[in-house]
Scaffold this motif. Structure first.
Motif, PDB file in Angstrom:
ATOM      1  N   CYS A  48       0.842  -1.188   0.000  1.00  0.00           N
ATOM      2  CA  CYS A  48       0.000   0.000   0.000  1.00  0.00           C
ATOM      3  C   CYS A  48       0.884   1.247   0.000  1.00  0.00           C
ATOM      4  O   CYS A  48       1.855   1.323   0.757  1.00  0.00           O
ATOM      5  CB  CYS A  48      -0.891  -0.004   1.237  1.00  0.00           C
ATOM      6  N   PRO A  49       0.589   2.233  -0.851  1.00  0.00           N
ATOM      7  CA  PRO A  49       1.387   3.468  -0.861  1.00  0.00           C
ATOM      8  C   PRO A  49       1.422   4.118   0.517  1.00  0.00           C
ATOM      9  O   PRO A  49       0.387   4.232   1.180  1.00  0.00           O
ATOM     10  CB  PRO A  49       0.631   4.353  -1.864  1.00  0.00           C
ATOM     11  N   THR A  50       2.605   4.512   0.951  1.00  0.00           N
ATOM     12  CA  THR A  50       2.913   5.134   2.241  1.00  0.00           C
ATOM     13  C   THR A  50       2.770   4.178   3.418  1.00  0.00           C
ATOM     14  O   THR A  50       3.064   4.554   4.539  1.00  0.00           O
ATOM     15  CB  THR A  50       2.050   6.392   2.540  1.00  0.00           C
ATOM     16  N   TYR A  51       2.314   2.936   3.175  1.00  0.00           N
ATOM     17  CA  TYR A  51       2.159   1.976   4.272  1.00  0.00           C
ATOM     18  C   TYR A  51       2.471   0.573   3.759  1.00  0.00           C
ATOM     19  O   TYR A  51       1.586  -0.252   3.602  1.00  0.00           O
ATOM     20  CB  TYR A  51       0.736   2.028   4.835  1.00  0.00           C
ATOM     21  N   PRO A  52       3.752   0.272   3.494  1.00  0.00           N
ATOM     22  CA  PRO A  52       4.122  -0.989   2.850  1.00  0.00           C
ATOM     23  C   PRO A  52       3.797  -2.240   3.652  1.00  0.00           C
ATOM     24  O   PRO A  52       3.745  -3.332   3.090  1.00  0.00           O
ATOM     25  CB  PRO A  52       5.646  -0.842   2.651  1.00  0.00           C
ATOM     26  N   GLU A  53       3.570  -2.098   4.960  1.00  0.00           N
ATOM     27  CA  GLU A  53       3.223  -3.270   5.760  1.00  0.00           C
ATOM     28  C   GLU A  53       1.863  -3.848   5.356  1.00  0.00           C
ATOM     29  O   GLU A  53       1.579  -5.023   5.591  1.00  0.00           O
ATOM     30  CB  GLU A  53       3.187  -2.905   7.251  1.00  0.00           C
ATOM     31  N   ILE A  54       1.033  -3.023   4.755  1.00  0.00           N
ATOM     32  CA  ILE A  54      -0.275  -3.462   4.284  1.00  0.00           C
ATOM     33  C   ILE A  54      -0.166  -3.843   2.817  1.00  0.00           C
ATOM     34  O   ILE A  54       0.309  -3.056   2.000  1.00  0.00           O
ATOM     35  CB  ILE A  54      -1.336  -2.361   4.478  1.00  0.00           C
ATOM     36  N   ARG A  55      -0.588  -5.059   2.487  1.00  0.00           N
ATOM     37  CA  ARG A  55      -0.526  -5.555   1.117  1.00  0.00           C
ATOM     38  C   ARG A  55      -1.918  -5.501   0.481  1.00  0.00           C
ATOM     39  O   ARG A  55      -2.905  -5.895   1.094  1.00  0.00           O
ATOM     40  CB  ARG A  55      -0.017  -6.995   1.087  1.00  0.00           C
ATOM     41  N   LEU A  56      -1.972  -5.000  -0.748  1.00  0.00           N
ATOM     42  CA  LEU A  56      -3.235  -4.874  -1.468  1.00  0.00           C
ATOM     43  C   LEU A  56      -3.307  -5.911  -2.578  1.00  0.00           C
ATOM     44  O   LEU A  56      -2.348  -6.107  -3.336  1.00  0.00           O
ATOM     45  CB  LEU A  56      -3.365  -3.468  -2.065  1.00  0.00           C
ATOM     46  N   ALA A  57      -4.453  -6.571  -2.685  1.00  0.00           N
ATOM     47  CA  ALA A  57      -4.634  -7.627  -3.684  1.00  0.00           C
ATOM     48  C   ALA A  57      -4.680  -7.048  -5.094  1.00  0.00           C
ATOM     49  O   ALA A  57      -5.272  -5.991  -5.325  1.00  0.00           O
ATOM     50  CB  ALA A  57      -5.928  -8.387  -3.395  1.00  0.00           C
ATOM     51  N   LEU A  58      -4.058  -7.773  -6.030  1.00  0.00           N
ATOM     52  CA  LEU A  58      -4.070  -7.383  -7.434  1.00  0.00           C
ATOM     53  C   LEU A  58      -5.149  -8.157  -8.186  1.00  0.00           C
ATOM     54  O   LEU A  58      -5.185  -9.389  -8.146  1.00  0.00           O
ATOM     55  CB  LEU A  58      -2.707  -7.662  -8.077  1.00  0.00           C
ATOM     56  N   TRP A  59      -6.032  -7.458  -8.860  1.00  0.00           N
ATOM     57  CA  TRP A  59      -7.050  -8.054  -9.713  1.00  0.00           C
ATOM     58  C   TRP A  59      -7.751  -9.251  -9.053  1.00  0.00           C
ATOM     59  O   TRP A  59      -7.651 -10.377  -9.516  1.00  0.00           O
ATOM     60  CB  TRP A  59      -6.438  -8.475 -11.055  1.00  0.00           C
ATOM     61  N   PRO A  60      -8.487  -9.001  -7.982  1.00  0.00           N
ATOM     62  CA  PRO A  60      -9.115 -10.114  -7.253  1.00  0.00           C
ATOM     63  C   PRO A  60     -10.449 -10.578  -7.837  1.00  0.00           C
ATOM     64  O   PRO A  60     -11.059 -11.499  -7.290  1.00  0.00           O
ATOM     65  CB  PRO A  60      -9.330  -9.509  -5.865  1.00  0.00           C
ATOM     66  N   TRP A  61     -10.927  -9.976  -8.922  1.00  0.00           N
ATOM     67  CA  TRP A  61     -12.277 -10.208  -9.419  1.00  0.00           C
ATOM     68  C   TRP A  61     -12.595 -11.685  -9.657  1.00  0.00           C
ATOM     69  O   TRP A  61     -13.614 -12.193  -9.192  1.00  0.00           O
ATOM     70  CB  TRP A  61     -12.508  -9.420 -10.712  1.00  0.00           C
ATOM     71  N   LYS A  62     -11.733 -12.363 -10.411  1.00  0.00           N
ATOM     72  CA  LYS A  62     -12.025 -13.750 -10.786  1.00  0.00           C
ATOM     73  C   LYS A  62     -12.095 -14.652  -9.562  1.00  0.00           C
ATOM     74  O   LYS A  62     -12.991 -15.495  -9.442  1.00  0.00           O
ATOM     75  CB  LYS A  62     -10.953 -14.268 -11.750  1.00  0.00           C
ATOM     76  N   GLU A  63     -11.154 -14.480  -8.634  1.00  0.00           N
ATOM     77  CA  GLU A  63     -11.142 -15.322  -7.438  1.00  0.00           C
ATOM     78  C   GLU A  63     -12.333 -15.023  -6.522  1.00  0.00           C
ATOM     79  O   GLU A  63     -12.885 -15.924  -5.877  1.00  0.00           O
ATOM     80  CB  GLU A  63      -9.833 -15.138  -6.669  1.00  0.00           C
ATOM     81  N   VAL A  64     -12.725 -13.753  -6.451  1.00  0.00           N
ATOM     82  CA  VAL A  64     -13.895 -13.407  -5.646  1.00  0.00           C
ATOM     83  C   VAL A  64     -15.147 -14.057  -6.225  1.00  0.00           C
ATOM     84  O   VAL A  64     -15.969 -14.633  -5.497  1.00  0.00           O
ATOM     85  CB  VAL A  64     -14.061 -11.875  -5.561  1.00  0.00           C
ATOM     86  N   MET A  65     -15.295 -13.997  -7.556  1.00  0.00           N
ATOM     87  CA  MET A  65     -16.444 -14.634  -8.196  1.00  0.00           C
ATOM     88  C   MET A  65     -16.440 -16.141  -7.969  1.00  0.00           C
ATOM     89  O   MET A  65     -17.475 -16.751  -7.674  1.00  0.00           O
ATOM     90  CB  MET A  65     -16.441 -14.333  -9.690  1.00  0.00           C
ATOM     91  N   ARG A  66     -15.256 -16.740  -8.053  1.00  0.00           N
ATOM     92  CA  ARG A  66     -15.152 -18.179  -7.827  1.00  0.00           C
ATOM     93  C   ARG A  66     -15.553 -18.539  -6.399  1.00  0.00           C
ATOM     94  O   ARG A  66     -16.229 -19.547  -6.162  1.00  0.00           O
ATOM     95  CB  ARG A  66     -13.719 -18.637  -8.102  1.00  0.00           C
ATOM     96  N   ALA A  67     -15.144 -17.710  -5.437  1.00  0.00           N
ATOM     97  CA  ALA A  67     -15.499 -17.968  -4.040  1.00  0.00           C
ATOM     98  C   ALA A  67     -17.000 -17.820  -3.821  1.00  0.00           C
ATOM     99  O   ALA A  67     -17.625 -18.619  -3.118  1.00  0.00           O
ATOM    100  CB  ALA A  67     -14.732 -17.010  -3.124  1.00  0.00           C
ATOM    101  N   LEU A  68     -17.590 -16.812  -4.429  1.00  0.00           N
ATOM    102  CA  LEU A  68     -19.030 -16.600  -4.284  1.00  0.00           C
ATOM    103  C   LEU A  68     -19.822 -17.780  -4.845  1.00  0.00           C
ATOM    104  O   LEU A  68     -20.764 -18.277  -4.216  1.00  0.00           O
ATOM    105  CB  LEU A  68     -19.442 -15.315  -4.997  1.00  0.00           C
ATOM    106  N   LYS A  69     -19.424 -18.248  -6.012  1.00  0.00           N
ATOM    107  CA  LYS A  69     -20.136 -19.368  -6.626  1.00  0.00           C
ATOM    108  C   LYS A  69     -19.845 -20.688  -5.911  1.00  0.00           C
ATOM    109  O   LYS A  69     -20.743 -21.490  -5.667  1.00  0.00           O
ATOM    110  CB  LYS A  69     -19.748 -19.484  -8.100  1.00  0.00           C
ATOM    111  N   GLY A  70     -18.581 -20.920  -5.578  1.00  0.00           N
ATOM    112  CA  GLY A  70     -18.204 -22.193  -4.966  1.00  0.00           C
ATOM    113  C   GLY A  70     -18.735 -22.355  -3.552  1.00  0.00           C
ATOM    114  O   GLY A  70     -19.213 -23.426  -3.175  1.00  0.00           O
ATOM    115  N   PHE A  71     -18.668 -21.304  -2.774  1.00  0.00           N
ATOM    116  CA  PHE A  71     -19.110 -21.370  -1.376  1.00  0.00           C
ATOM    117  C   PHE A  71     -20.630 -21.224  -1.260  1.00  0.00           C
ATOM    118  O   PHE A  71     -21.253 -21.756  -0.354  1.00  0.00           O
ATOM    119  CB  PHE A  71     -18.410 -20.280  -0.565  1.00  0.00           C
TER     120      PHE A  71
END
Length: 378
Positions: A48-71
């Motif tokens: 995360c800009p100015t706060y590198p200890e926090i990591r931001l997910a890159l392009w999570p769309w496909k995995e989020v959709m998969r989780a919604l459908k699978g779960f």
């Protein structure tokens, strides 16, 4: 119930949001719910800009959709306004799936502190994000009032808890073992043991004023460190502002990031917990300190006003030095007793009462139309 939680804040991050989610998911499981968490550890991330200890997910769309459908969850809850939260919000909105959100961080104020952007700019984005939710779970009444003034009428109170098994005034098992049962030391938390040895071997000048939490610009830590107080100032925690503050305030004792077992030792040792933040929505460390019998000194702002209020467990004043000195007079039984009413079990029950339960057909595969029955007529 199957509950899907989407969050950009998760371990190894150490903050109040992660602590809340850790306790919440455990209590939900204890209550018989099935929980799946979509978090940054499942994706490629960038700092995360100015706060590198926090990591931001890159392009999570496909995995989020998969989780919604699978779960195939019964309820969807969005914790944060980051990439994962945004992807989940857009996907469930596209399917007309009801959802809830949470407001953990005064994001407009943080953005202003870090980048100088006007509060009303970011507030508009937050209103867009949260307004379609069935409920926005907010930790304090005063924060609800703030959000209502910004156009959000769907806010509900979702309080926090404290683990009194870990945070309490009694001598810890580690401290007892060190003094009376050396054979049991191998079963104790090693960081906790090292901290106890450090405290035992150091001359401590009373009173001790302690801050614990993230060391970052939005925490207003200089307001505490620059106070003219007797005794010692201690800081437990880490963050992007630590190096600069260590250099500026060499007389302060810096303990770094501590796990709960070790942190509880500092709460028990300190005379006053000083909370200088002006932007926290709640402040779990307030409950942790009070559960250990440590009274609080803070500004009369959102968070301390709601958590402490007129309980007598702390002193709130616009003059933080005056508050810190006055808090020394509070009997330690008062904050301990007051903190015991905040439980994670109640937090989990409140959470489930607000969830939006959806139709189970929402993510189902469309069925092919059935052929019409053949007529008996020739």
């Amino acid at each position: 119930m199957k509950i899907l939680i989407a969050t950009d804040a998760w371990a190894p991050q150490v903050n109040g949001v992660v602590q809340t989610l850790t306790q919440l998911t455990q209590k939900l499981a204890d209550q018989g719910h099935e929980v799946q968490v979509i978090h940054p550890g499942l994706f490629k991330t960038v700092p995360c800009p100015t706060y590198p200890e926090i990591r931001l997910a890159l392009w999570p769309w496909k995995e989020v959709m998969r989780a919604l459908k699978g779960f195939n969850p019964d309820a969807v809850h969005i914790v944060t306004e980051g990439p994962i939260g945004l992807a989940t919000r857009l996907l469930v909105r596209a399917k007309s799936i009801p959802f809830t959100t949470a407001y953990h961080t005064q994001f407009p104020e943080y953005v202003k502190a870090r980048f100088g952007l006007p509060v009303n700019w970011t507030a508009r984005l937050l209103r867009w994000f949260h307004k379609p939710a069935k409920a926005v779970m907010v930790p304090t009444p005063s924060m609800i009032a703030t959000l209502q003034s910004r156009g959000l009428s769907n806010c509900v109170l979702w309080q926090r808890g404290v683990d009194t098994q870990c945070f309490n005034p009694a001598p810890s098992k580690a401290a007892y073992s060190m003094a009376h049962a050396p054979a049991a030391l191998t079963a104790c938390d090693q960081q906790q043991l090292e901290l106890i040895r450090q405290l035992n071997n150091t001359l401590v000048t009373r009173p001790v004023f302690l801050y614990a939490g993230r060391v970052a610009v939005e925490k207003n830590l200089e307001a505490f460190l620059s106070l003219n107080l007797p005794g010692e100032k201690w800081v437990a925690g880490d963050g992007p502002a630590r190096k600069a503050l260590e250099k500026k305030f060499p007389g302060v004792r810096w303990f770094g990031m501590l796990k709960h077992a070790a942190l509880s030792e500092l709460y028990r040792t300190a005379d006053v917990f000083v909370f200088p933040s002006l932007t926290d929505t709640f402040g779990l460390v307030l409950l942790e300190a009070m559960a250990c019998g440590c009274p609080v000194a803070a500004f009369p702002v959102t968070g301390p006003l709601d958590v402490i209020g007129g309980s007598g467990a702390g002193v709130l004043h616009t003059d933080l030095q005056r508050a810190a000195l006055a808090a020394l007079k509070i009997d330690r039984s008062v904050p301990r007793q007051y903190a015991s009413q905040f439980t994670w079990d109640n937090c989990a029950r409140q959470f489930t009462s607000y969830l939006a339960i959806r139709s189970q057909q929402a993510w189902a595969v469309k069925q092919m139309p059935q052929p019409k029955a053949l007529s008996n007529r020739s």
